[in-house]
Write an enzyme that holds these catalytic residues in place. Structure first.
Site, PDB file in Angstrom:
ATOM      1  N   SER A 136       0.838  -1.203   0.000  1.00 35.46           N
ATOM      2  CA  SER A 136       0.000   0.000   0.000  1.00 35.46           C
ATOM      3  C   SER A 136       0.872   1.251   0.000  1.00 35.46           C
ATOM      4  CB  SER A 136      -0.889   0.021   1.246  1.00 35.46           C
ATOM      5  OG  SER A 136      -1.556   1.259   1.409  1.00 35.46           O
ATOM      6  N   TYR A 149      -2.681  -0.416  10.034  1.00 34.13           N
ATOM      7  CA  TYR A 149      -2.545  -0.705   8.597  1.00 34.13           C
ATOM      8  C   TYR A 149      -1.202  -0.229   8.062  1.00 34.13           C
ATOM      9  CZ  TYR A 149      -4.041  -1.093   3.710  1.00 34.13           C
ATOM     10  OH  TYR A 149      -4.152  -1.428   2.373  1.00 34.13           O
TER      11      TYR A 149
END
Length: 256
Positions: A136, A149
């Site tokens: 990501s 995350y």
């Protein structure tokens, strides 16, 4: 392909994973759609039609299940050539507020789960095979309220590089690190007023990405025979800007 070649897409029943499944099937692979949601995986396999595609139920935090998945694929007639891990979840909350069980759950799925996929795929892939993870933008760009995350994806990027060292020259290990892409995972955040506008303001190319663009990058890495240990940023230039304060938009929406 002279003999059947298999591609396993973990988290392949929806979103970017499903788009990667279709791209692999179009390229001629027999695709194993592995997902917690076996009904959605079966439905996607049915849409793909002929080609030897199958569905498998797996949760990346279940080590025995991950091991069984890759053992069963390796036992099929043909070559197990590609493993792609798309499984991921997130949790929003400030460091001082986020319950540790939610932090651990995100790390378990996004990092420990990726470790299990890489470990067991690495044991069974044919020589010349490849492992590709979805990392990501948050692996390199911190975001308020996204400690779990961001930490997990940063760990996944380093895990990708370590695994590439250890598994070379037999297996290549890479990752794609998308920025904003409209998927089921991002739909909740993008539904909050102001979130999508701030994202787009911080993307030099002026728009979100598409699942097809991420799938194109995965297909490139699947065939790039002199590329390993790469974490390919794919974010329209968003890494050059700042990350939106998604948490602030959620708090504003909650108090209205």
């Amino acid at each position: 392909m002279s003999e059947k070649s298999y591609a396993v897409i973990v988290g392949g029943a929806s979103g970017i994973g499903a788009t990667i499944v279709r791209a692999m099937a179009d390229r001629g692979y027999a695709v194993v759609v592995a997902d917690r949601n076996i009904d959605a995986a079966n439905a996607l396999v049915e849409q793909l039609g002929a080609g030897g595609h199958t569905a498998a139920e797996v949760d990346v935090v279940d080590e025995a299940g991950v091991a069984t998945l890759f053992e069963s694929v390796a036992a099929l007639p043909g070559r197990f050539e590609v493993a792609v891990n798309c499984a991921g979840i997130t949790a929003l909350g400030l460091v001082t507020d986020l319950p540790v069980n939610k932090f651990r759950r995100v790390v378990d799925v996004c990092l420990a789960g990726a470790f299990l996929v890489i470990q067991h795929a690495g044991r069974h892939l044919a020589d010349g095979g490849t492992i590709i993870s979805l990392s990501s933008l948050n692996a390199r760009q911190p975001a308020v309220g996204m400690s779990a995350y961001s930490s997990a994806k940063a760990g996944l990027s380093m895990l990708t590089q370590v695994a590439a060292l250890e598994l070379a020259p037999r297996i290549r290990v890479n990752a794609v690190a998308p920025g904003l892409v409209r998927t089921p995972l991002t739909s909740g955040a993008l539904g909050v007023p102001g979130v999508e506008d701030e994202y787009v303001e911080n993307i030099p190319l002026g728009r979100p990405g598409t699942p097809e663009e991420i799938a194109d990058a995965v297909m490139y890495l699947a065939t790039a025979e002199w590329t390993t240990g790469e974490v390919l940023d794919l974010n329209g230039g968003a890494h050059l800007m700042r990350y939106p304060n998604v948490h602030a938009h959620f708090e504003q929406a909650r108090t209205r």
